[in-house]
Scaffold this active site. Structure first.
Site, short mmCIF file in Angstrom:
data_model
loop_
_atom_site.label_atom_id
_atom_site.label_comp_id
_atom_site.label_asym_id
_atom_site.label_seq_id
_atom_site.Cartn_x
_atom_site.Cartn_y
_atom_site.Cartn_z
N ASP A 342 0.81 -1.23 0.00
CA ASP A 342 0.00 0.00 0.00
C ASP A 342 0.84 1.28 0.00
OD1 ASP A 342 -2.05 -1.78 0.14
OD2 ASP A 342 -2.90 -1.07 2.02
N ASP A 363 -0.46 -4.56 -3.64
CA ASP A 363 -1.46 -3.49 -3.84
C ASP A 363 -0.83 -2.10 -3.68
OD1 ASP A 363 -3.20 -5.68 -3.90
OD2 ASP A 363 -3.77 -5.43 -1.80
#
Length: 518
Positions: A342, A363
């Site tokens: 992230d 991600d």
């Protein structure tokens, strides 16, 4: 003086009474909202049959739903504020996700208060989409802390009611939004935008020519020693124009938050790897994902140039954001965003990234903004043993939201096998076009999130890519996956069409390609 614990205990009964009152009001107002939505639907049905002459009733019906959403947002904010008072702890971040909800509700109220009958369609669409995203984020923070935060159920109840009303407002808006907006053809696109000499000063000129409002230097040679001090000082002295803050070369160990009300902030550094802002917050360290960001910007018109954002919590710390942006019409130019899971949280609204390096593992580009990346280097680092890498995790939760990730004319590489993305939310939308895709990108391209979640409702597209990982012959066969977009389909995700960049980017001075690259 009473201790903090006794103060907290004294306030809890008041809080519970407040919850009862608020919930009662919600039950009453939700019924009225249903009635308004029903009536508004009839207005919009008539409008859909007579698009060329929208009635005042149509506008009134839509604006009534927005007002109802705003009323509920005000009640939700009152609840959130009361809960922050009743649940004070020494380590607030470890237990209190309500601060996230409070900040997000302030942002939602700012947007809803700006909606009126004469707004530009794309502005309204962006604000309603972002308001829904704010609710999703509030609920996510509550979920992350559900075991330690006992008042989360009450806030979650209120948040879900507001989500329903905002969904109705967005649905009504989308149902009447003009469907005849003309897409420029490839021949009609003007060439790469080159800013005027005055505009170029903002993002290209030497710092000495910028007439900055503050200079930050760790050694004390500037007007401030910390970025936080400079932001506070300039916010108090701001006249409403652009605030330019120069960050001299050096490493700044700070967590920076630029709130919704602090608009048009520009951070200027001495270059990637020279001006470095470092933080180490992480989900495993007790923070919500939203609050892990080293630098967070919510104020409209945010610009960052020539610096590096780092979250050094490490690969075992789970979610750890280096840069979070929820600022409308924001630009990140010639920067570097470094982390693991992230790294870059493109939270909401319209964003543009140019000549920026983004590195991470799981991600590492995620969120629910409408964002275009151009001429960027996107590199997946080596993951932990047994871990899989995903470049994107786009979070579109409603088909009416005008959000998604567009990666154009970039380089996507990886140190080990990596997927282009996976669907964080049901209507996840990501397009990779005219980019170089390295050989370590998995032949299937995209990965499921969990089982069949979102595989029919997502939109993943590719167009005109090159490199050893660009072959689409082995791509997944989901109905929502489009490995060979047409020119017309790809044009919908360009700067001009997707984020209306040809309207607002020129004033920032950044160079950009408004359409497909020749």
């Amino acid at each position: 003086m009473a201790s903090s614990s006794s103060i907290s205990n004294h306030k809890i009964p008041n809080t519970l009474m407040f919850l009862v009152i608020v919930n009662f009001l919600y039950l009453i107002q939700t019924n009225s909202a249903v009635s308004i939505s029903s009536n508004s639907n009839s207005h919009f049905s008539r409008f859909s049959r007579h698009r060329s002459s929208p009635s005042s009733k149509t506008k009134q019906g839509f604006l009534a739903t927005v007002q109802e959403s705003m009323n509920h947002a005000l009640l939700a904010r009152s609840l959130a504020f009361n809960l922050t008072l009743s649940h004070r702890t020494v380590q607030t971040h470890t237990f209190d996700p309500i601060h996230d909800c409070l900040e997000l509700l302030d942002d939602t109220l700012d947007m809803l208060s700006r909606i009126h009958a004469d707004n530009d369609e794309e502005d309204v669409h962006t604000w309603l989409s972002a308001a829904l995203t704010n609710q999703d984020t509030c609920e996510q923070s509550l979920q992350e802390k559900s075991e330690s935060y006992k008042h989360g159920l009450a806030m979650d109840f209120v948040a879900r009611n507001l989500t329903g009303l905002l969904t109705s407002s967005l649905d009504l808006f989308v149902s009447v939004k003009s469907k005849h907006r003309k897409l420029l053809s490839k021949q009609e696109y003007f060439p790469t935008f080159v800013p005027s000499s005055e505009q170029r000063r903002l993002l290209e000129a030497p710092v000495e020519e910028l007439n900055v409002d503050a200079v930050v230097a760790p050694d004390g040679s500037g007007t401030h020693k910390t970025i936080g001090e400079a932001l506070l000082s300039t916010s108090l002295a701001s006249s409403g124009g652009r605030t330019k803050i120069y960050l001299k070369a050096g490493t700044y160990h700070e967590n920076i938050n630029i709130p919704t009300k602090q608009k048009n902030v520009m951070l200027v550094g001495d270059g990637k790897g020279k001006t470095v802002i470092v933080g180490s917050r992480s989900n495993r360290g007790g923070w919500t994902t939203y609050k892990t960001a080293t630098v967070a910007a919510m104020g409209e018109g945010f610009i960052a140039r020539d610096m590096t954002f780092v979250n050094n919590a490490g690969p075992k710390s789970e979610q750890a954001v280096a840069l979070r942006v929820g600022a409308d019409k924001s630009v990140v130019h010639r920067c570097s965003v470094e982390g693991y899971q992230d790294s870059l949280y493109t939270h909401s609204k319209r964003q543009f990234y140019r000549e920026t390096d983004i590195t991470g593992t799981v991600d590492f580009i995620f969120g629910n903004s409408a964002v275009v990346f151009q001429s960027c280097n996107i590199a997946a680092r080596k993951p932990l043993p047994g871990q899989r890498n995903f470049v994107t995790a786009q979070g579109r939760s409603n088909p009416g939201q005008n959000t998604g990730i567009a990666i154009q004319n970039c380089r996507i590489t990886a140190e080990s096998m990596t997927y282009l993305g996976r669907p964080w939310k049901e209507y996840s939308r990501t397009v990779v076009m005219q980019s170089f895709i390295g050989g370590s990108i998995h032949p299937s391209g995209w990965s499921p999130w969990s089982g069949g979640f979102g595989l029919k409702s997502l939109f993943y597209g590719e167009y005109g890519n090159s490199g050893p990982g660009s072959s689409v012959s082995g791509r997944v066969k989901w109905s929502g996956c489009h490995p060979s977009l047409t020119v017309t389909e790809a044009e919908k995700f360009t700067v001009a069409s997707f984020i209306d960049g040809n309207i607002w980017l020129p004033s920032t001075g950044v160079s950009f390609d408004p359409g497909l690259v020749n």
